[in-house]
Scaffold this active site. Structure first.
Site, PDB file in Angstrom:
ATOM      1  N   GLY A 137       0.820  -1.220   0.000  1.00  0.00           N
ATOM      2  CA  GLY A 137       0.000   0.000   0.000  1.00  0.00           C
ATOM      3  C   GLY A 137       0.846   1.258   0.000  1.00  0.00           C
ATOM      4  O   GLY A 137       1.364   1.667   1.052  1.00  0.00           O
ATOM      5  N   THR A 139      -0.015   3.927  -2.849  1.00  0.00           N
ATOM      6  CA  THR A 139      -0.894   4.921  -3.481  1.00  0.00           C
ATOM      7  C   THR A 139      -2.096   5.246  -2.591  1.00  0.00           C
ATOM      8  O   THR A 139      -2.681   4.359  -1.980  1.00  0.00           O
ATOM      9  CB  THR A 139      -1.402   4.356  -4.824  1.00  0.00           C
ATOM     10  N   GLY A 347      -8.359  -8.609 -37.410  1.00  0.00           N
ATOM     11  CA  GLY A 347      -9.669  -8.096 -37.812  1.00  0.00           C
ATOM     12  C   GLY A 347     -10.672  -8.246 -36.677  1.00  0.00           C
ATOM     13  O   GLY A 347     -10.324  -8.080 -35.501  1.00  0.00           O
ATOM     14  N   GLU A 371       3.115   1.478 -11.070  1.00  0.00           N
ATOM     15  CA  GLU A 371       4.583   1.455 -10.843  1.00  0.00           C
ATOM     16  C   GLU A 371       5.262   2.648 -11.501  1.00  0.00           C
ATOM     17  O   GLU A 371       6.389   2.552 -11.974  1.00  0.00           O
ATOM     18  CB  GLU A 371       5.185   0.159 -11.400  1.00  0.00           C
TER      19      GLU A 371
END
Ligand code: TGC
Ligand code: FAD
Length: 392
Positions: A137, A139, A347, A371
């Site tokens: 953790g 962010t 396609g 990151e």
């Protein structure tokens, strides 16, 4: 999804640069991905679920702590073997590689490098075997590219620390037993804390509605007056350089991983171009499709060389953070462009889950952001070559 017929491109005979051990490790990972990831991954991405049944297999191929010493349960491999494992896993799916990156470089690495011997003994073997999964953790809702501004904090309460705040966009959070959490102390200094599932006031709500990295579980970490035992502080490094040091290792793995995703898109498009007939010819005979394929293999080969060299520098302890940033940025950008071109070669079939390309393409939208974003890595290179800081 169709059977996995992957054949790895090696246009410049890079195999000759690898040792027997490198090739053994790579081939074992490649076979495992063919056997255990390819047959199920599309279904799990469609239903937006992490396939927990592959955790044991990831541990067995050495994906959890490839370079962590054997005495702590790691595989004790060098940096090139680590990179090759990440390449092969991301050839299958970026979300699966994410899980391995987080476990190895963002959870095991800080415990190994910044932790006490007791912490290493307690956590590393269980993380290496996959018995425990971890998350990282850094962010926060208001602090992504600028983690130095984080507001998550802890106070010294005598016999424990009291942790408050929230983290966002955290890979593995919904099922992790262990979280490495970066938070500021009362002096505003960043430290790492080991937070365990079950601690009162700690919750991990899952993030839903992602169009990218759907086979990886993402969530928040919420700390509401969580009492963290004092022995859970990582004592041996503090400041922003501590989490950024972990990111160096993870970003290096991503540089290799992105090559895997690109190789899979190229190989799929090449095979399709030789089989798909239009105007009475295989579409691979048309110059416009050859241009796409020729440019793809050129870019993959350049990335392979760059990353192999970076691996050698890492083995020698000489790679700089800025060199790692360059490789992460270049390779993810290369892969995302190849995924887009490969999708066009297929396609309409290219948008379906029959093939892996659209999933890679969507996954890489996260990889180019997490990151350190594409822009942030460019600014790191800019700062490194000019000495002038353009971040702030
Ligand atoms: P700045 O002043 O430049 O640096 C602060 C201190 O850190 C040191 N440092 C590093 N140390 C080790 N490795 C690195 N790469 C380092 N970069 C800097 C630096 O020497 C300094 O040390 P000291 O001792 O002088 O204090 O810091 P800044 O606040 O100006 O920020 C610089 C910047 C923008 C490059 C940095 O904040 C940054 O890299 N931002 C991007 C944030 C980021 O990458 N977040 C990632 C979160 S984790 C994640 O995404 C996991 S996804 C996982 C998955 O699913 O695979
Ligand atoms: P912002 O920082 O708000 O950036 C938005 C835009 O502004 C970007 O284009 C950026 O390049 C640009 N920008 C920002 N600053 C500057 C500047 N100075 N100059 C020029 N442009 C700038 N984080 C963790 O801690 N742990 C995890 O496990 C984790 N897993 C993740 C999984 C997923 C699927 C995703 C999507 C993210 C994850 N992250 C994790 C968070 C990730 O690291 C951040 O999303 C990333 O660092 C960017 O932060 P942000 O999203 O807040 O974007």
């Amino acid at each position: 999804m169709r059977p996995d017929l992957f054949e790895a491109p090696d246009y410049y005979n890079l195999d000759e640069l690898l040792s027997d051990e490198h090739k053994l490790v790579r081939d074992a990972s490649r076979e495992w991905v063919k056997r255990s990831v390819s047959p199920i991954i599309e279904e799990y991405a469609q239903k937006a679920e992490f396939p927990t049944q592959i955790i044991n297999g990831l541990a067995e191929i050495g994906a959890f702590g490839p370079y962590i010493p054997i005495e702590y349960g790691g595989a004790g491999l060098d940096q090139i073997s680590y990179g090759l494992i990440m390449q092969e896993i991301e050839r299958g799916d970026s979300g699966v590689r994410s899980t391995a990156s987080v476990q190895s470089s963002l959870v095991m690495y800080p415990i190994w490098k910044y932790g006490t011997e007791e912490q290493r003994q307690k956590y590393l073997p269980k993380l290496a075997s996959g018995e425990w999964m971890g998350c990282f953790g850094l962010t926060e809702p208001d602090h992504g590219s600028n983690p130095a501004g984080m507001v998550t904090n802890f106070k010294d309460k005598g016999d424990h620390y009291l942790l408050n705040g929230a983290k966002m966009w955290i890979s593995n959070a919904p099922f992790a037993q262990v979280a490495i959490v970066w938070a500021k102390n009362e002096e505003g200094r960043i430290h790492g804390l080991i937070v365990e599932r079950g601690m009162e006031g700690f919750s991990t709500p899952e993030t839903h509605n992602k169009w990218s990295l759907r086979a990886s579980a993402t969530g928040e970490l919420i700390f509401d007056n969580v009492k963290v035992p004092k022995e859970n502080l990582l004592p041996n490094k503090s400041g922003l350089g501590a989490p950024l040091g972990c990111l160096d290792s993870a970003r290096y793995g991503i540089a290799w991983g992105a090559i895997g995703a690109a190789m899979d898109c190229y190989d799929t498009a090449l095979r399709y171009s030789k089989e798909r007939m239009q105007f009475g010819k295989p579409i691979g005979q048309f110059q416009l499709q050859q241009k796409k394929l020729a440019e793809m293999i050129t870019e993959i080969t350049k990335a392979q060389l760059l990353t192999w060299r970076l691996g050698v520098l890492r083995n020698e302890g000489k790679a700089t953070s800025a060199q790692i940033s360059m490789a992460k940025r270049n390779n993810v950008d290369m892969a995302i462009n190849i995924a887009r071109k490969a999708r066009q070669i297929l396609g309409g079939m290219g948008i379906t889950g029959e093939y892996s390309i659209m999933r890679h393409s969507m996954n890489l939208e996260s990889v180019i952001t997490y990151e350190g974003t594409h822009d942030i890595h460019l600014l790191i290179t800019g700062l490194d070559i000019t000495g002038l800081n353009a971040f702030k």
